[in-house]
Scaffold this motif. Structure first.
Motif, short mmCIF file in Angstrom:
data_model
loop_
_atom_site.label_atom_id
_atom_site.label_comp_id
_atom_site.label_asym_id
_atom_site.label_seq_id
_atom_site.Cartn_x
_atom_site.Cartn_y
_atom_site.Cartn_z
N THR A 46 -15.43 -7.29 -4.70
CA THR A 46 -16.49 -6.49 -5.31
C THR A 46 -16.47 -6.69 -6.83
N GLU A 58 -5.60 -0.65 -12.09
CA GLU A 58 -6.65 -0.43 -11.08
C GLU A 58 -6.48 0.93 -10.41
N TYR A 104 0.79 -1.24 0.00
CA TYR A 104 0.00 0.00 0.00
C TYR A 104 0.82 1.28 0.00
N1 PMP Z 1 -7.46 -3.12 -5.56
C1 PMP Z 1 -6.81 -2.73 -4.46
C2 PMP Z 1 -5.40 -2.31 -4.57
C3 PMP Z 1 -7.49 -2.73 -3.22
O1 PMP Z 1 -6.84 -2.33 -2.12
C4 PMP Z 1 -8.83 -3.12 -3.16
C5 PMP Z 1 -9.56 -3.09 -1.84
N2 PMP Z 1 -9.37 -4.27 -1.12
C6 PMP Z 1 -9.47 -3.52 -4.34
C7 PMP Z 1 -8.75 -3.51 -5.52
C8 PMP Z 1 -10.89 -3.99 -4.33
O2 PMP Z 1 -10.98 -5.20 -3.66
P1 PMP Z 1 -12.31 -5.64 -2.89
O3 PMP Z 1 -13.43 -5.46 -3.85
O4 PMP Z 1 -12.08 -7.06 -2.54
O5 PMP Z 1 -12.43 -4.75 -1.72
#
Ligand code: PMP
Length: 305
Positions: free
Chosen positions: A219, A192, A163
């Motif tokens: 999601t 993303e 992160y």
């Molecule tokens: N990409 C990243 C880098 C994330 O941190 C998240 C959040 N967890 C997502 C995508 C979406 O994932 P999710 O739908 O499982 O929350």
């Protein structure tokens, strides 16, 4: 965050919120080797329910396995801990944060002799980017920071240290006047957002990048399922940034961000410059599902009581 009432599940016990502390020499604080989840619970007609709890717990264990960390609890114990964190804080809706980290028994990259610890915290957290963002959409900028390469940092793992990249990208986007960043993969294709998966809509078809370098979002998976059920075609493929510029609609998905429309990318209006009809349909289907306004997929809603 630390100074409030409530309880946090900490290594098998519920401890008072303000006492849920750790030492400054905690290994994960120094090197970032840890894994976590972001989960939400919603108020449903049957009571407060955690959305896709098992999928989040499975991903937590997968992330730990990828990172070579051994969680000293079973999946069932973590599921119960997650339910308890919501229930024992009397939350009707919640954002839930399970996290696995190394203790302060030793320092050094060998990471030997360390205890693997687990916490689950839960608190009320409304719309991640505000209610207006869910309706009108957000402004996005392509990041100058590249999303992790698959062989530098493990992209399937939701790992703490990953992160840093997301935060650099988000800081840059915000200081440039945008709300969120769009990260490209090391080859230059769309990956993303800083904490969201990305989708676009063109001529009624929904497109999203394959999960090569982005996180395998829960999601995202939910939206793929809902789109199929609504008869909307979805194609997973490589996407270029200019394909996003000329999309009819674009949106982000994530547990925190839910389904957030994108109205502008790099100063260019996307479609009508607001939430588009396909986005709205999928967003509504998503909120109906998580809040139990539909009977579909009861297995995805785990009651906390
Ligand atoms: N990409 C990243 C880098 C994330 O941190 C998240 C959040 N967890 C997502 C995508 C979406 O994932 P999710 O739908 O499982 O929350």
């Amino acid at each position: 965050m630390a100074d409030r009432d409530g309880v946090i599940w900490y290594d098998g016990k519920l401890v008072e919120w303000r006492s849920a502390t750790t030492h400054v020499l905690t290994h994960t604080l120094h090197y970032g080797m840890g894994v976590f989840e972001g989960v939400r619970a919603y108020n449903t007609p049957q009571g407060t329910a955690i959305f896709r709890l098992q999928a989040h717990t499975d991903r937590l264990f997968d992330s730990a396995h990828i990172m070579g960390m051994k969680i000293p609890f079973t999946k069932d114990e973590i599921n119960e801990a997650t339910r308890a964190a919501v229930r024992e804080n009397n939350l009707e809706t919640a954002y839930i944060r399970p996290m696995v980290f190394y203790g302060s028994e030793a320092m050094g990259l060998r990471a030997t002799g360390l205890k693997t610890q687990v916490i689950v915290g839960a608190w009320h957290w409304g719309a991640y980017m505000g209610e207006e963002a869910l309706q009108k959409g957000i402004k996005v900028r392509t990041s100058s920071f590249t999303r992790h390469h698959v062989n530098i940092s493990m992209t399937r793992a939701k790992a703490n240290g990953n992160y840093i990249n997301s935060m650099l990208a988000l800081q840059e986007a915000i200081s440039g006047g945008a709300d969120e960043a769009m990260l490209l993969d090391p080859e230059g294709y769309v990956a993303e957002g800083s904490g969201e998966n990305i989708f676009l809509v063109k001529n009624g078809v929904v497109y999203t990048p394959e999960v090569t370098s982005c996180l395998n979002g829960i999601t995202r998976d939910t939206i793929l399922t809902l789109a199929a059920e609504l008869g909307i075609q979805v194609v997973e493929k490589r996407i270029t940034r200019d394909e996003v510029y000329i999309a009819d609609e674009a949106f982000f998905t994530g547990t925190a961000a839910e389904v957030t429309p994108i109205r502008e990318v790099d100063g260019r209006q996307i479609g009508i410059g607001s939430r588009g009809p396909v986005t709205e349909k999928l967003q509504k289907a998503y909120f109906d599902l998580v809040t139990g306004q539909t009977d579909a997929h009861p297995e995805w809603r785990t009651l906390v009581k």
